[in-house]
Scaffold this motif. Sequence first.
Motif, PDB file in Angstrom:
ATOM      1  N   LEU A  35      66.683  58.567  32.983  1.00 17.33           N
ATOM      2  CA  LEU A  35      66.599  59.771  32.156  1.00 17.33           C
ATOM      3  C   LEU A  35      67.295  60.953  32.824  1.00 17.33           C
ATOM      4  CD1 LEU A  35      62.904  59.594  30.875  1.00 17.33           C
ATOM      5  CD2 LEU A  35      64.962  59.535  29.451  1.00 17.33           C
ATOM      6  N   PHE A  36      67.034  61.147  34.110  1.00 14.96           N
ATOM      7  CA  PHE A  36      67.658  62.260  34.823  1.00 14.96           C
ATOM      8  C   PHE A  36      69.170  62.079  34.919  1.00 14.96           C
ATOM      9  CE2 PHE A  36      63.394  62.873  37.079  1.00 14.96           C
ATOM     10  CZ  PHE A  36      63.050  63.924  36.248  1.00 14.96           C
ATOM     11  N   MET A  37      69.602  60.844  35.148  1.00 11.56           N
ATOM     12  CA  MET A  37      71.036  60.587  35.214  1.00 11.56           C
ATOM     13  C   MET A  37      71.700  60.916  33.890  1.00 11.56           C
ATOM     14  SD  MET A  37      72.161  59.665  38.146  1.00 11.56           S
ATOM     15  CE  MET A  37      73.745  59.163  37.505  1.00 11.56           C
ATOM     16  N   ALA A  38      71.112  60.410  32.797  1.00  9.60           N
ATOM     17  CA  ALA A  38      71.695  60.659  31.480  1.00  9.60           C
ATOM     18  C   ALA A  38      71.647  62.139  31.134  1.00  9.60           C
ATOM     19  CB  ALA A  38      70.957  59.835  30.425  1.00  9.60           C
ATOM     20  N   LEU A 186      63.088  64.854  23.300  1.00  8.38           N
ATOM     21  CA  LEU A 186      62.805  63.435  23.495  1.00  8.38           C
ATOM     22  C   LEU A 186      62.729  63.099  24.983  1.00  8.38           C
ATOM     23  CD1 LEU A 186      65.072  61.779  20.763  1.00  8.38           C
ATOM     24  CD2 LEU A 186      62.572  61.858  20.801  1.00  8.38           C
ATOM     25  N   THR A 187      63.618  63.680  25.747  1.00  4.32           N
ATOM     26  CA  THR A 187      63.622  63.421  27.187  1.00  4.32           C
ATOM     27  C   THR A 187      62.332  63.907  27.835  1.00  4.32           C
ATOM     28  OG1 THR A 187      66.030  63.630  27.265  1.00  4.32           O
ATOM     29  CG2 THR A 187      64.847  63.840  29.342  1.00  4.32           C
ATOM     30  N   LEU A 188      61.908  65.117  27.486  1.00 11.84           N
ATOM     31  CA  LEU A 188      60.679  65.665  28.061  1.00 11.84           C
ATOM     32  C   LEU A 188      59.461  64.852  27.627  1.00 11.84           C
ATOM     33  CD1 LEU A 188      61.327  69.507  27.701  1.00 11.84           C
ATOM     34  CD2 LEU A 188      61.546  68.079  29.751  1.00 11.84           C
ATOM     35  N   ALA A 189      59.469  64.367  26.373  1.00 11.80           N
ATOM     36  CA  ALA A 189      58.360  63.539  25.903  1.00 11.80           C
ATOM     37  C   ALA A 189      58.290  62.234  26.695  1.00 11.80           C
ATOM     38  CB  ALA A 189      58.525  63.253  24.412  1.00 11.80           C
ATOM     39  N   MET A 190      59.449  61.634  26.952  1.00 11.07           N
ATOM     40  CA  MET A 190      59.469  60.391  27.734  1.00 11.07           C
ATOM     41  C   MET A 190      59.072  60.639  29.178  1.00 11.07           C
ATOM     42  SD  MET A 190      62.689  58.172  26.336  1.00 11.07           S
ATOM     43  CE  MET A 190      62.197  56.791  27.378  1.00 11.07           C
ATOM     44  N   ALA A 206      46.192  61.243  35.151  1.00 10.31           N
ATOM     45  CA  ALA A 206      47.258  60.919  34.214  1.00 10.31           C
ATOM     46  C   ALA A 206      47.853  62.176  33.577  1.00 10.31           C
ATOM     47  CB  ALA A 206      46.736  59.968  33.137  1.00 10.31           C
ATOM     48  N   LEU A 207      46.981  63.058  33.066  1.00  7.76           N
ATOM     49  CA  LEU A 207      47.466  64.255  32.392  1.00  7.76           C
ATOM     50  C   LEU A 207      48.203  65.171  33.365  1.00  7.76           C
ATOM     51  CD1 LEU A 207      47.567  65.808  29.735  1.00  7.76           C
ATOM     52  CD2 LEU A 207      45.387  66.879  30.357  1.00  7.76           C
ATOM     53  N   ARG A 208      47.650  65.330  34.563  1.00  9.23           N
ATOM     54  CA  ARG A 208      48.280  66.191  35.558  1.00  9.23           C
ATOM     55  C   ARG A 208      49.662  65.659  35.943  1.00  9.23           C
ATOM     56  NH1 ARG A 208      44.891  66.899  40.902  1.00  9.23           N
ATOM     57  NH2 ARG A 208      43.452  67.748  39.353  1.00  9.23           N
ATOM     58  N   ALA A 209      49.748  64.358  36.160  1.00 11.24           N
ATOM     59  CA  ALA A 209      51.035  63.768  36.540  1.00 11.24           C
ATOM     60  C   ALA A 209      52.038  63.853  35.394  1.00 11.24           C
ATOM     61  CB  ALA A 209      50.837  62.307  36.955  1.00 11.24           C
ATOM     62  N   GLY A 210      51.556  63.658  34.155  1.00  2.00           N
ATOM     63  CA  GLY A 210      52.443  63.779  33.006  1.00  2.00           C
ATOM     64  C   GLY A 210      53.016  65.180  32.886  1.00  2.00           C
ATOM     65  N   LEU A 211      52.164  66.180  33.061  1.00  2.00           N
ATOM     66  CA  LEU A 211      52.619  67.569  32.988  1.00  2.00           C
ATOM     67  C   LEU A 211      53.561  67.898  34.149  1.00  2.00           C
ATOM     68  CD1 LEU A 211      49.287  69.342  31.952  1.00  2.00           C
ATOM     69  CD2 LEU A 211      51.302  68.944  30.517  1.00  2.00           C
ATOM     70  N   ALA A 212      53.262  67.370  35.331  1.00  2.00           N
ATOM     71  CA  ALA A 212      54.123  67.625  36.488  1.00  2.00           C
ATOM     72  C   ALA A 212      55.510  67.040  36.273  1.00  2.00           C
ATOM     73  CB  ALA A 212      53.485  67.038  37.754  1.00  2.00           C
ATOM     74  N   MET A 213      55.566  65.829  35.716  1.00  2.00           N
ATOM     75  CA  MET A 213      56.862  65.215  35.450  1.00  2.00           C
ATOM     76  C   MET A 213      57.611  65.985  34.372  1.00  2.00           C
ATOM     77  SD  MET A 213      58.630  62.658  36.652  1.00  2.00           S
ATOM     78  CE  MET A 213      57.511  61.377  37.240  1.00  2.00           C
ATOM     79  N   THR A 214      56.885  66.506  33.379  1.00  2.00           N
ATOM     80  CA  THR A 214      57.507  67.313  32.330  1.00  2.00           C
ATOM     81  C   THR A 214      58.071  68.604  32.904  1.00  2.00           C
ATOM     82  OG1 THR A 214      55.916  66.427  30.731  1.00  2.00           O
ATOM     83  CG2 THR A 214      57.155  68.361  30.068  1.00  2.00           C
ATOM     84  N   VAL A 215      57.309  69.250  33.798  1.00  2.00           N
ATOM     85  CA  VAL A 215      57.787  70.479  34.445  1.00  2.00           C
ATOM     86  C   VAL A 215      59.050  70.189  35.251  1.00  2.00           C
ATOM     87  CG1 VAL A 215      57.253  72.190  36.222  1.00  2.00           C
ATOM     88  CG2 VAL A 215      55.538  71.593  34.502  1.00  2.00           C
ATOM     89  N   LEU A 216      59.054  69.052  35.931  1.00  2.00           N
ATOM     90  CA  LEU A 216      60.251  68.663  36.676  1.00  2.00           C
ATOM     91  C   LEU A 216      61.442  68.527  35.735  1.00  2.00           C
ATOM     92  CD1 LEU A 216      61.541  67.771  39.344  1.00  2.00           C
ATOM     93  CD2 LEU A 216      60.774  65.440  38.845  1.00  2.00           C
ATOM     94  N   GLY A 217      61.203  67.922  34.557  1.00  2.00           N
ATOM     95  CA  GLY A 217      62.264  67.800  33.570  1.00  2.00           C
ATOM     96  C   GLY A 217      62.743  69.155  33.068  1.00  2.00           C
ATOM     97  N   VAL A 218      61.799  70.081  32.841  1.00  2.00           N
ATOM     98  CA  VAL A 218      62.159  71.432  32.379  1.00  2.00           C
ATOM     99  C   VAL A 218      62.998  72.142  33.434  1.00  2.00           C
ATOM    100  CG1 VAL A 218      61.240  73.714  31.827  1.00  2.00           C
ATOM    101  CG2 VAL A 218      60.186  71.664  30.835  1.00  2.00           C
ATOM    102  N   VAL A 219      62.594  72.026  34.713  1.00  2.00           N
ATOM    103  CA  VAL A 219      63.337  72.666  35.797  1.00  2.00           C
ATOM    104  C   VAL A 219      64.745  72.091  35.877  1.00  2.00           C
ATOM    105  CG1 VAL A 219      63.469  72.936  38.306  1.00  2.00           C
ATOM    106  CG2 VAL A 219      61.279  73.239  37.121  1.00  2.00           C
ATOM    107  N   LEU A 220      64.854  70.770  35.763  1.00  2.00           N
ATOM    108  CA  LEU A 220      66.170  70.145  35.820  1.00  2.00           C
ATOM    109  C   LEU A 220      67.030  70.574  34.638  1.00  2.00           C
ATOM    110  CD1 LEU A 220      68.114  68.208  37.179  1.00  2.00           C
ATOM    111  CD2 LEU A 220      67.048  66.332  35.926  1.00  2.00           C
ATOM    112  N   THR A 221      66.423  70.630  33.441  1.00  2.00           N
ATOM    113  CA  THR A 221      67.163  71.069  32.252  1.00  2.00           C
ATOM    114  C   THR A 221      67.632  72.506  32.410  1.00  2.00           C
ATOM    115  OG1 THR A 221      65.865  69.581  30.849  1.00  2.00           O
ATOM    116  CG2 THR A 221      67.029  71.374  29.748  1.00  2.00           C
ATOM    117  N   ALA A 222      66.777  73.367  32.943  1.00  2.00           N
ATOM    118  CA  ALA A 222      67.151  74.765  33.171  1.00  2.00           C
ATOM    119  C   ALA A 222      68.306  74.859  34.169  1.00  2.00           C
ATOM    120  CB  ALA A 222      65.944  75.550  33.678  1.00  2.00           C
ATOM    121  N   ALA A 223      68.272  74.007  35.191  1.00  2.00           N
ATOM    122  CA  ALA A 223      69.361  74.013  36.155  1.00  2.00           C
ATOM    123  C   ALA A 223      70.667  73.581  35.500  1.00  2.00           C
ATOM    124  CB  ALA A 223      69.015  73.088  37.328  1.00  2.00           C
ATOM    125  N   ILE A 224      70.573  72.572  34.625  1.00  2.00           N
ATOM    126  CA  ILE A 224      71.770  72.101  33.914  1.00  2.00           C
ATOM    127  C   ILE A 224      72.344  73.201  33.043  1.00  2.00           C
ATOM    128  CG2 ILE A 224      72.595  70.474  32.154  1.00  2.00           C
ATOM    129  CD1 ILE A 224      70.479  68.504  33.245  1.00  2.00           C
TER     130      ILE A 224
END
Length: 229
Positions: A35-38, A186-190, A206-224
Amino acid sequence: MSNASNASHARQDESEKREPVLNTVDRVTELCFGLFMALTFVGAVKAVSTGEDLGRKMFFSALGCNLAWGLADAVMFLVRTLADRGQRLTLALTVKRERDPAAAVRSLRDALPRALEPLVDDAELELIRVRLAAVPTLPPRAHLVRNDLLGALGIFLLVVVSTFPVALPFLVVRDHVTALVISRVLTLAMLFGAGYALGRYTGAGALRAGLAMTVLGVVLTAAIIALGG
């Protein structure tokens, strides 16, 4: 009970105890990697490409990128597996051939992860040494087995399949801005789902890890976006 029935039950028990080719951590991390690569590659292509066929360029560029990285990751999985197996076999052969029990126990202790060293005493390591010494034969070298190849194939497919939710909207939605929004949602949902599964598996929440991974995705998207993606 007949011998055939006993053998059947034994095979069934062995099948039930057999570990999956890829565990939950492997599956989640490889999916997130894809996901991050794509995601990053789509952003890079968008930043440098224009024209009516931008959507097709982004889709096939991201797919090609993940095909290449999926293959590389699968090969490195086989290399890592073979190296780890070779290291364990070398340790087993060293312990089995060592005539001095104390030296063999020291070899076992040196191979323990640092966090486990205080939890395992020499008496327990001696039991392992005795069992290894009693093994009639050990293979001369490490080798790959069928499940290793299946694991490599699984990694390749996970990395490649993860391309589609990121890049497919650009192929089916004509408006590139709308496609970009759909792609990132879709990426953030996955990513949330992957983090949720990982947190549930590790007991980290589970919920905490899901939110943490989503935040990581948001940070990466913002960087992009900040870099022009």
